[in-house]
Design an enzyme around this catalytic site. Sequence first.
Site, PDB file in Angstrom:
ATOM      1  N   ILE A 135       0.751  -1.136   0.173  1.00  4.60           N
ATOM      2  CA  ILE A 135       0.268  -0.108  -0.167  1.00  4.60           C
ATOM      3  C   ILE A 135       0.849   1.079  -0.020  1.00  4.60           C
ATOM      4  O   ILE A 135       0.431   1.914  -0.259  1.00  4.60           O
ATOM      5  CB  ILE A 135      -0.805  -0.229   0.920  1.00  4.60           C
ATOM      6  N   GLU A 136       1.887   1.549   0.244  1.00  5.69           N
ATOM      7  CA  GLU A 136       2.819   1.988   1.012  1.00  5.69           C
ATOM      8  C   GLU A 136       3.495   2.967  -0.916  1.00  5.69           C
ATOM      9  O   GLU A 136       2.875   3.355  -1.175  1.00  5.69           O
ATOM     10  CB  GLU A 136       3.209   2.571   2.100  1.00  5.69           C
ATOM     11  N   MET A 137       4.989   1.672  -1.083  1.00  8.26           N
ATOM     12  CA  MET A 137       5.440   2.353  -1.252  1.00  8.26           C
ATOM     13  C   MET A 137       6.231   1.473  -2.495  1.00  8.26           C
ATOM     14  O   MET A 137       6.448   0.936  -4.169  1.00  8.26           O
ATOM     15  CB  MET A 137       6.923   2.544  -1.081  1.00  8.26           C
TER      16      MET A 137
END
Length: 314
Positions: A135-137
């Site tokens: 979800i982040e990077m």
Amino acid sequence: MRWVVPVTLALALSATPFLLHGPQARANGAMFANGLLPALPVPADNPQTDAKIRLGAQLYFDTRLSADNTISCGTCHDPRTGFVNPHATDTGIKGQVGGRNSGTVINSAYMRYQFWDGRAGSLEAQALGPIHNPIEMGETLENVVRKLNEIPGYKEQFQVVFGSDVTTDGIAKAIAAFERSIVSGPSPYDLRLMGDARAMSPAAVRGQHLFNGKAHCTPCHGGPLFSDQSFHNIGAGMDRPDPDLGRMNETKDPADRGRFKVPTLRNIAQTPPYLHTGAEKTLMDVVNFYDRGGIPNSNLDPLMLPLRLTAGEK
């Protein structure tokens, strides 16, 4: 420590009330710049050097560590907003929205656990987590290493700092070294404890007495960091249909259901919004949350009781 940063980063850093400390600032264990904070803990296998911190800063702000080259560590932990995301929760690649507030990097080097659920026990372990979080990077560590090894400047810097090409271990250690340099300066509270009776306003002194007394904040927010370095269930988010179980996700212990790390209160005015949900937008919102006794649930901490503060006390 003196280090060269891009103009935009320099402006961002100059706008925030914290100090970046290098090894020289810790000579002979002297930490006057940190007021009453103890000496900064530094792992024996990752000593602080100026070159390593500079490399870590570059990596921290480099969007090429993400799958689509749009997200960096600094995207969600922005120095212009107290090293946090000013929104309730983070947004990663492809506009994906996370479930927790980012939390500040300031003084994170002093924390025993990293992340709200404590799943990382060091800044080095924390540094790699967002990179391969989908979800982040959303990148793989292997691909990040490959990409950075194709950049001559990075290869040269890693050779100088670590004596090798780019490695996952080197990325983690460099970013951690940079994050370890982000330490707050002395607060009016520290100055008062060091003898300056006028450092805090009369209203702040009254607030301190309430903090230590009627509001009973110190059992969880005590010590130099104003954190007991533990986990508590204050009810935040527990009224949702599918609540975040926090520490229990890591320990699998039902006793940890809904418990989250107690954050430091240093520089707290610069790091809204608050709680792991990011649901409380102001410090007054947080005070009102605690005044209500949090949110009832089956594992609410016994310390969470209605405070019955007056408007003036709040």
